[in-house]
Write an enzyme that holds these catalytic residues in place. Structure first.
Site, mmCIF file in Angstrom:
data_model
loop_
_atom_site.group_PDB
_atom_site.id
_atom_site.type_symbol
_atom_site.label_atom_id
_atom_site.label_comp_id
_atom_site.label_asym_id
_atom_site.label_seq_id
_atom_site.Cartn_x
_atom_site.Cartn_y
_atom_site.Cartn_z
ATOM 1 C CG ASP A 1 -21.209 -53.587 11.182
ATOM 2 O OD1 ASP A 1 -20.889 -54.747 10.850
ATOM 3 O OD2 ASP A 1 -21.922 -52.863 10.478
ATOM 4 C CG HIS A 2 -21.287 -59.606 13.299
ATOM 5 N ND1 HIS A 2 -22.533 -59.199 12.925
ATOM 6 C CD2 HIS A 2 -21.033 -60.734 12.584
ATOM 7 C CE1 HIS A 2 -23.014 -60.031 12.025
ATOM 8 N NE2 HIS A 2 -22.124 -60.987 11.796
ATOM 9 C CG HIS B 1 -23.577 -56.400 8.653
ATOM 10 N ND1 HIS B 1 -23.122 -55.930 9.853
ATOM 11 C CD2 HIS B 1 -24.569 -57.270 8.956
ATOM 12 C CE1 HIS B 1 -23.820 -56.493 10.833
ATOM 13 N NE2 HIS B 1 -24.703 -57.310 10.311
HETATM 14 C C1 BG6 Z 1 -26.816 -60.022 11.557
HETATM 15 C C2 BG6 Z 1 -28.225 -59.999 11.033
HETATM 16 O O1 BG6 Z 1 -26.385 -58.718 11.841
HETATM 17 O O2 BG6 Z 1 -25.956 -60.591 10.584
HETATM 18 C C3 BG6 Z 1 -28.677 -61.396 10.654
HETATM 19 O O3 BG6 Z 1 -29.104 -59.467 12.021
HETATM 20 C C4 BG6 Z 1 -27.701 -62.025 9.707
HETATM 21 O O4 BG6 Z 1 -29.972 -61.382 10.073
HETATM 22 C C5 BG6 Z 1 -26.282 -61.927 10.250
HETATM 23 O O5 BG6 Z 1 -28.063 -63.383 9.555
HETATM 24 C C6 BG6 Z 1 -25.270 -62.406 9.233
HETATM 25 O O6 BG6 Z 1 -24.040 -62.492 9.849
HETATM 26 P P1 BG6 Z 1 -22.927 -63.536 9.352
HETATM 27 O O7 BG6 Z 1 -21.741 -63.248 10.204
HETATM 28 O O8 BG6 Z 1 -23.516 -64.905 9.572
HETATM 29 O O9 BG6 Z 1 -22.733 -63.269 7.908
#
Ligand code: BG6
Length: 505
Positions: A180-181, A243
């Site tokens: 989960d980045h 997230h």
């Molecule tokens: C991803 C989603 O997990 O997270 C995307 O699949 C989204 O739709 C992205 O744009 C948002 O990540 P960040 O790091 O740009 O807030």
């Protein structure tokens, strides 16, 4: 600080894909130039295209060249560690070629049999690849083997359970690193330090002193070219299931008994166990879904979601979701957590706002329009930092009281950019630190909660509200908070005149 430099062969499925180019190669290069990786590593890029090793290396070089802070003299040495293997991942025979190459690189670079298998590809292969890795003997080396898996991990509890059962036949839970980045973001990790490293916060971090918590993650981009995926996921599966709930867990968890990954994850999962699951009526009252329509962003007209490429013109997919959730435990009973996320909103920002209760005796706030409740804002992105709003008397006599802001910027004080989430997560996985990866019990519970919402939506009794692109979502999301006497605090980088939109239902 762990100074150990990991050694491993990284097998990257989906090597010619977007994620690998945009995030994974630059992340590995950053680790290399910061000497968190040394010469003892190799990457096997697996893909369907016919590529020579040299062509692959040129591709990797190109993706790195788009980054800031590059030490050019290290690039050629770095890309020489990259090898390409054309493979049909559904054909078990091709795994013998992979095994041969991995074994060869293992001895060439003295990698001790350590393997990181990274699945950066379409989810329909998430089950197949690990099964073949096991059946073809790639999970039996003298070193460690870890499986890194991107989202989506299933699309509901049942599919996630089936996938998990399949994976567990090849890799034990402790070797599965579900990404989960958001958990790799500097300020998401910092929540733990801010909370447990400061007695002044931890002692008031409960329902006696906190009245509500808001978590917003807004995006300006639309669906881009991802309609085939997004049509089936919507904002709720794309952002809320993972997230947003992860950030809520970080805010709400009890202090762990230590910094061991198990202890931290144990506390996080307890939050989900205490989360109030909704029946259909409660979903209608507590969850607002929206979809963007045409609007103006940066002076340009952008199309409605239903007019985007490959989107069904009658699509009911949510591009926005706002939810009021409750964590029914001693610490949080009665404190609403408001979560909202969406695409094509007025700004790109992720922010957590902890709103404190007013003092017991209204010496000031009932007599002064300028009074504002104390807010602790955790700025996740684009600014990274912390700010605390207080009330104080300005110089002179009038007005008697004004909100003031104390702030700390995490990424302003040095020349360094914060490490990208993927850099931190890949490094953690190489070191065997699973703290910021999601464990199966967390994933299962989050699906159970989300399934309750999506089932209610499928039954058709919950409206889909339209909002203009470039706003902060439908007005109904504002009303959700107004019912409780609150209002959304706009992300710091947003002008207040762009906040919400009412439109046809
Ligand atoms: C991803 C989603 O997990 O997270 C995307 O699949 C989204 O739709 C992205 O744009 C948002 O990540 P960040 O790091 O740009 O807030």
């Amino acid at each position: 600080m762990n100074n150990h430099i990991p050694e491993a062969c990284i097998v990257l499925f989906g090597a010619t894909g977007d994620l690998a180019h945009r995030k994974l190669y630059p992340a590995l290069f950053q680790l290399y130039q910061k000497q968190k990786l040394n010469e003892k590593f190799a990457v096997i890029g697996v893909g369907r295209k016919e590529f020579s090793h040299e062509k692959f290396q040129e591709d990797v070089k190109l993706s790195i060249s788009k980054e800031k802070n590059i030490q050019n003299d290290k690039v050629d040495e770095f890309i020489s560690h990259f090898y390409f293997l054309q493979m049909d991942v559904t054909n078990e025979k091709s795994y013998q070629d992979l095994k041969g190459l991995a074994d060869e690189l293992d001895s060439k670079y003295s990698l001790g049999g350590n393997r990181m298998y990274y699945l950066a590809m379409a989810p329909q292969f998430f089950g197949t690849i690990p099964s073949f890795l096991k059946s073809e003997g790639l999970t039996e080396t003298e070193g460690w083997q870890r499986l890194v898996i991107e989202k989506p991990f299933g699309h509901d509890l049942q599919s996630a359970t089936e996938l998990n059962e399949q994976l567990q036949k090849s890799f034990p839970e402790e070797s599965i690193y579900r990404i989960d980045h958001y958990l790799g973001k500097e300020m998401v990790q910092n929540i733990q330090v801010i909370r447990f490293g400061n007695a002044i916060f931890e002692s008031i971090w409960n329902n006696k002193y906190i009245s509500s918590v808001q978590i917003t993650s807004s995006e300006t981009l639309g669906v881009e070219d991802r309609a085939s995926y997004y049509e089936k996921s919507g904002a709720i599966l794309d952002m809320l299931q993972n997230h947003m709930l992860q950030m809520a867990m970080m805010v709400a968890m009890e202090p762990p008994g230590g910094l061991d990954p198990k202890l931290i994850r144990d506390e996080k999962v307890k939050v989900l166990r205490a989360l109030r699951f909704y029946n259909e009526d409660e979903v209608a009252k507590n969850v607002i879904r929206g979809q963007y329509k045409e609007g103006t962003m940066n002076g340009k007209t952008v199309p409605a979601y239903v007019d985007e490429e490959n989107v069904d013109p009658a699509s009911k997919t949510d591009t926005f979701v706002a939810a009021r959730v409750f964590i029914d435990n001693f610490r949080w009973a009665g404190v609403p957590f408001y979560l909202r996320t969406g695409k094509r909103m007025a700004t790109k920002a992720t922010e957590i706002v902890v709103q404190f209760k007013n003092g017991p005796m209204a010496l000031y706030h009932e007599h002064d329009d300028h009074y504002q409740p104390n807010l602790l804002r955790i700025h996740i992105q684009p600014d990274e930092g912390l700010s605390l709003s207080l009330n104080a008397k300005p110089q002179g006599d009038f007005p008697a009281l004004l909100p003031i802001n104390m702030s700390y910027c995490n990424n302003c004080h040095n020349e360094l950019n914060s490490p990208e989430a993927y850099e931190k997560l890949m490094h953690d996985c190489l070191l065997g630190n699973s703290t910021y990866f999601t464990r199966w019990d967390e994933v299962a519970l989050s699906w159970e909660f989300i399934d309750g919402i999506t089932n209610a939506w499928r039954n058709g009794n919950v409206p889909l509200y339209k909002y203009s692109s470039g706003t902060m979502g439908p007005l109904e999301a504002e009303e959700l908070l107004n019912e409780d006497g609150y209002t959304w605090w706009p992300p710091t980088n947003l002008r207040t005149d762009l906040r919400t939109d009412r439109d046809e239902k």
